[in-house]
Design a protein around this motif. Structure first.
Motif, PDB file in Angstrom:
ATOM      1  N   GLN A  78      27.000 107.453  42.574  1.00 42.83           N
ATOM      2  CA  GLN A  78      27.153 105.640  42.489  1.00 42.83           C
ATOM      3  C   GLN A  78      27.235 105.919  40.958  1.00 42.83           C
ATOM      4  OE1 GLN A  78      23.350 103.808  43.820  1.00 42.83           O
ATOM      5  NE2 GLN A  78      23.762 103.708  46.192  1.00 42.83           N
ATOM      6  N   PRO A  79      27.374 104.682  40.264  1.00 49.49           N
ATOM      7  CA  PRO A  79      27.385 104.611  38.408  1.00 49.49           C
ATOM      8  C   PRO A  79      25.680 105.338  37.999  1.00 49.49           C
ATOM      9  CG  PRO A  79      28.503 102.843  39.627  1.00 49.49           C
ATOM     10  CD  PRO A  79      27.355 103.135  41.232  1.00 49.49           C
ATOM     11  N   GLY A  80      25.856 105.661  37.562  1.00 49.32           N
ATOM     12  CA  GLY A  80      24.717 106.044  36.648  1.00 49.32           C
ATOM     13  C   GLY A  80      24.031 107.489  36.872  1.00 49.32           C
ATOM     14  N   ARG A  81      24.513 107.573  37.992  1.00 49.95           N
ATOM     15  CA  ARG A  81      23.960 109.054  38.918  1.00 49.95           C
ATOM     16  C   ARG A  81      25.258 109.957  39.029  1.00 49.95           C
ATOM     17  NH1 ARG A  81      22.063 108.153  44.881  1.00 49.95           N
ATOM     18  NH2 ARG A  81      21.420 110.216  44.895  1.00 49.95           N
ATOM     19  N   MET A  82      24.287 111.536  38.424  1.00 56.04           N
ATOM     20  CA  MET A  82      25.204 112.760  38.159  1.00 56.04           C
ATOM     21  C   MET A  82      25.246 113.442  39.346  1.00 56.04           C
ATOM     22  SD  MET A  82      26.353 111.606  34.708  1.00 56.04           S
ATOM     23  CE  MET A  82      26.921 113.815  35.018  1.00 56.04           C
ATOM     24  N   LEU A  83      24.544 113.109  40.716  1.00 57.38           N
ATOM     25  CA  LEU A  83      24.375 113.895  41.715  1.00 57.38           C
ATOM     26  C   LEU A  83      24.122 113.223  42.278  1.00 57.38           C
ATOM     27  CD1 LEU A  83      23.549 117.444  40.515  1.00 57.38           C
ATOM     28  CD2 LEU A  83      25.733 116.759  40.396  1.00 57.38           C
ATOM     29  N   ALA A  84      24.280 113.742  43.912  1.00 63.00           N
ATOM     30  CA  ALA A  84      23.872 112.834  44.925  1.00 63.00           C
ATOM     31  C   ALA A  84      23.409 114.290  45.480  1.00 63.00           C
ATOM     32  CB  ALA A  84      24.792 111.846  45.564  1.00 63.00           C
ATOM     33  N   LEU A  85      22.244 114.187  46.283  1.00 59.25           N
ATOM     34  CA  LEU A  85      22.308 115.531  46.428  1.00 59.25           C
ATOM     35  C   LEU A  85      22.141 115.743  48.385  1.00 59.25           C
ATOM     36  CD1 LEU A  85      19.149 116.623  45.597  1.00 59.25           C
ATOM     37  CD2 LEU A  85      21.117 117.668  44.994  1.00 59.25           C
ATOM     38  N   GLN A  86      22.801 116.692  48.944  1.00 56.12           N
ATOM     39  CA  GLN A  86      22.876 116.925  50.488  1.00 56.12           C
ATOM     40  C   GLN A  86      21.835 116.422  50.854  1.00 56.12           C
ATOM     41  OE1 GLN A  86      26.187 118.833  52.775  1.00 56.12           O
ATOM     42  NE2 GLN A  86      26.954 116.544  52.702  1.00 56.12           N
ATOM     43  N   GLN A  87      21.626 118.050  50.512  1.00 59.71           N
ATOM     44  CA  GLN A  87      19.883 118.030  51.121  1.00 59.71           C
ATOM     45  C   GLN A  87      19.180 119.215  49.847  1.00 59.71           C
ATOM     46  OE1 GLN A  87      22.482 120.980  53.948  1.00 59.71           O
ATOM     47  NE2 GLN A  87      21.734 122.652  52.398  1.00 59.71           N
ATOM     48  N   PRO A  88      18.350 119.193  50.083  1.00 57.82           N
ATOM     49  CA  PRO A  88      16.761 120.427  49.513  1.00 57.82           C
ATOM     50  C   PRO A  88      17.777 121.557  48.712  1.00 57.82           C
ATOM     51  CG  PRO A  88      15.339 119.282  51.484  1.00 57.82           C
ATOM     52  CD  PRO A  88      17.503 119.071  51.379  1.00 57.82           C
ATOM     53  N   PHE A  89      16.924 121.907  47.410  1.00 64.18           N
ATOM     54  CA  PHE A  89      17.367 123.128  47.372  1.00 64.18           C
ATOM     55  C   PHE A  89      16.397 123.935  46.323  1.00 64.18           C
ATOM     56  CE2 PHE A  89      19.291 120.047  43.603  1.00 64.18           C
ATOM     57  CZ  PHE A  89      18.497 120.815  43.053  1.00 64.18           C
ATOM     58  N   LYS A  90      16.527 125.022  45.978  1.00 65.07           N
ATOM     59  CA  LYS A  90      15.196 125.615  45.501  1.00 65.07           C
ATOM     60  C   LYS A  90      15.727 125.847  44.350  1.00 65.07           C
ATOM     61  CE  LYS A  90      13.347 129.149  47.417  1.00 65.07           C
ATOM     62  NZ  LYS A  90      12.632 130.219  47.846  1.00 65.07           N
ATOM     63  N   VAL A  91      14.402 126.138  43.633  1.00 67.50           N
ATOM     64  CA  VAL A  91      15.196 126.257  41.307  1.00 67.50           C
ATOM     65  C   VAL A  91      13.828 127.273  41.672  1.00 67.50           C
ATOM     66  CG1 VAL A  91      14.762 125.640  39.392  1.00 67.50           C
ATOM     67  CG2 VAL A  91      15.602 124.091  40.807  1.00 67.50           C
ATOM     68  N   MET A  92      14.866 128.627  40.903  1.00 69.77           N
ATOM     69  CA  MET A  92      13.271 129.208  40.610  1.00 69.77           C
ATOM     70  C   MET A  92      13.388 129.506  38.953  1.00 69.77           C
ATOM     71  SD  MET A  92      15.254 129.753  43.015  1.00 69.77           S
ATOM     72  CE  MET A  92      16.525 130.525  42.285  1.00 69.77           C
ATOM     73  N   GLY A  93      12.474 129.769  38.276  1.00 66.43           N
ATOM     74  CA  GLY A  93      12.343 129.607  36.756  1.00 66.43           C
ATOM     75  C   GLY A  93      10.888 130.111  35.814  1.00 66.43           C
ATOM     76  N   SER A  94      11.253 129.668  34.808  1.00 69.96           N
ATOM     77  CA  SER A  94      10.023 129.975  34.281  1.00 69.96           C
ATOM     78  C   SER A  94       9.639 128.418  32.592  1.00 69.96           C
ATOM     79  CB  SER A  94       9.625 130.924  33.733  1.00 69.96           C
ATOM     80  OG  SER A  94      10.360 131.048  32.401  1.00 69.96           O
ATOM     81  N   VAL A  95       8.648 128.234  32.489  1.00 72.50           N
ATOM     82  CA  VAL A  95       8.107 126.963  31.158  1.00 72.50           C
ATOM     83  C   VAL A  95       7.363 127.968  31.056  1.00 72.50           C
ATOM     84  CG1 VAL A  95       9.041 125.715  32.812  1.00 72.50           C
ATOM     85  CG2 VAL A  95       6.919 125.479  32.374  1.00 72.50           C
ATOM     86  N   THR A  96       7.165 127.405  29.381  1.00 74.37           N
ATOM     87  CA  THR A  96       6.492 127.608  28.365  1.00 74.37           C
ATOM     88  C   THR A  96       6.098 126.886  27.569  1.00 74.37           C
ATOM     89  OG1 THR A  96       7.710 129.896  28.285  1.00 74.37           O
ATOM     90  CG2 THR A  96       5.754 129.149  26.074  1.00 74.37           C
ATOM     91  N   PHE A  97       4.395 127.032  27.160  1.00 70.97           N
ATOM     92  CA  PHE A  97       4.096 125.947  26.891  1.00 70.97           C
ATOM     93  C   PHE A  97       3.232 126.780  25.762  1.00 70.97           C
ATOM     94  CE2 PHE A  97       3.580 124.944  32.138  1.00 70.97           C
ATOM     95  CZ  PHE A  97       3.582 122.781  31.577  1.00 70.97           C
ATOM     96  N   GLN A  98       3.328 125.464  23.861  1.00 69.35           N
ATOM     97  CA  GLN A  98       2.729 126.368  23.268  1.00 69.35           C
ATOM     98  C   GLN A  98       0.881 126.089  22.601  1.00 69.35           C
ATOM     99  OE1 GLN A  98       1.525 125.408  19.992  1.00 69.35           O
ATOM    100  NE2 GLN A  98       1.752 128.168  19.025  1.00 69.35           N
ATOM    101  N   GLY A  99       0.517 126.672  22.427  1.00 69.51           N
ATOM    102  CA  GLY A  99      -1.011 126.466  22.712  1.00 69.51           C
ATOM    103  C   GLY A  99      -1.286 124.864  21.800  1.00 69.51           C
ATOM    104  N   SER A 100      -0.585 125.059  20.967  1.00 72.10           N
ATOM    105  CA  SER A 100      -1.217 123.634  19.533  1.00 72.10           C
ATOM    106  C   SER A 100      -0.500 122.432  19.980  1.00 72.10           C
ATOM    107  CB  SER A 100      -1.550 123.553  18.159  1.00 72.10           C
ATOM    108  OG  SER A 100       0.442 124.491  17.921  1.00 72.10           O
ATOM    109  N   ALA A 101       0.892 122.570  20.874  1.00 67.93           N
ATOM    110  CA  ALA A 101       1.301 121.279  21.274  1.00 67.93           C
ATOM    111  C   ALA A 101       0.702 120.467  23.073  1.00 67.93           C
ATOM    112  CB  ALA A 101       2.316 121.769  21.555  1.00 67.93           C
ATOM    113  N   LEU A 102      -0.061 121.731  23.651  1.00 72.02           N
ATOM    114  CA  LEU A 102      -0.212 121.389  24.936  1.00 72.02           C
ATOM    115  C   LEU A 102      -1.687 120.676  24.436  1.00 72.02           C
ATOM    116  CD1 LEU A 102      -0.480 121.554  27.514  1.00 72.02           C
ATOM    117  CD2 LEU A 102      -1.226 123.743  27.843  1.00 72.02           C
ATOM    118  N   ASN A 103      -2.732 121.494  23.250  1.00 76.35           N
ATOM    119  CA  ASN A 103      -3.974 120.647  22.787  1.00 76.35           C
ATOM    120  C   ASN A 103      -3.553 118.645  22.492  1.00 76.35           C
ATOM    121  OD1 ASN A 103      -6.610 121.035  21.602  1.00 76.35           O
ATOM    122  ND2 ASN A 103      -5.276 120.379  19.912  1.00 76.35           N
TER     123      ASN A 103
END
Length: 210
Positions: A78-103
């Motif tokens: 639909q307009p404004g939607r980049m992707l329309a999923l047909q079924q669930p999928f898995k995402v693997m990876g990592s995120v990093t938080f800087q301590g002072s910014a998290l504070n």
């Protein structure tokens, strides 16, 4: 990624992601597969790497994600939607938080509730006064009514049963000896590491259609 159609969709997705985040410093996005595969509703996968991201007030210093194959339902686009999923999928990876910014994030809206929750669960008092990462330990500080000096306590951070576990490092029984961070059932944390003033979380998540 040399396919012109995938490059076009990738550029559009980058703009869409920037519009959904408060801030993105830099972003790399690679769609795996072919234009022909995309037209039949299938991507072999997606790789995303981004730095200095702020999503809904949460500061992420680095995001690195890879997905498994994605099946799309082209009839639902639909307009404004980049992707329309047909079924669930898995995402693997990592995120990093800087301590002072998290504070800073945990002391202000909309995430101060989480900072206060940590202080209450781990030290038995609120509100949270400060969060610091010291080597491989997480240090929390909270003011005490009628006392000049705040209470400070350090914790070890691990990943267990799909979430983040906090354990007191000094044997104090002021709060709970072990506390699990509430986690969305679709997110599984596999590794939690503190180092060089940063918190690194690795794991996988299940993305489902709207």
């Amino acid at each position: 990624m040399n396919d012109p159609l995938l490059q076009l969709i990738s550029s559009g997705l980058k703009l869409w992601l920037r519009s959904r985040c408060d801030q993105i410093g830099s972003i790399e996005l690679e769609l795996k597969g072919s234009g022909l595969g995309l037209l039949t509703g299938r991507l072999a996968g997606v790789h995303l790497s981004a730095r200095d991201v702020c999503f809904q007030g949460l500061p992420l210093q680095h995001v690195n994600l890879d997905s498994e194959a994605i099946n799309l339902d082209l009839q639902l686009l639909q307009p404004g939607r980049m992707l329309a999923l047909q079924q669930p999928f898995k995402v693997m990876g990592s995120v990093t938080f800087q301590g002072s910014a998290l504070n800073d994030a945990l002391l202000t809206s909309p995430w101060n509730w989480l900072g206060d929750w940590l202080a209450e669960q781990l030290m038995g008092i609120t509100p949270l006064g400060a969060l610091r990462i010291r080597d491989d330990l997480l240090e929390l500080e909270a003011p005490i009514a009628g006392h000049q000096n705040p209470q400070q306590q350090r914790f070890r951070v691990d990943a267990e049963a799909g979430t983040v576990i906090f354990r007191s490092d000094d044997g104090s029984t002021t709060g709970r000896t072990s506390t699990a961070l509430p986690m969305d059932a679709n997110i599984q944390i596999e590794q939690a590491t503190l180092s060089a003033g940063r918190l690194l979380l690795s794991g996988h998540a299940r993305v489902t259609p709207d």
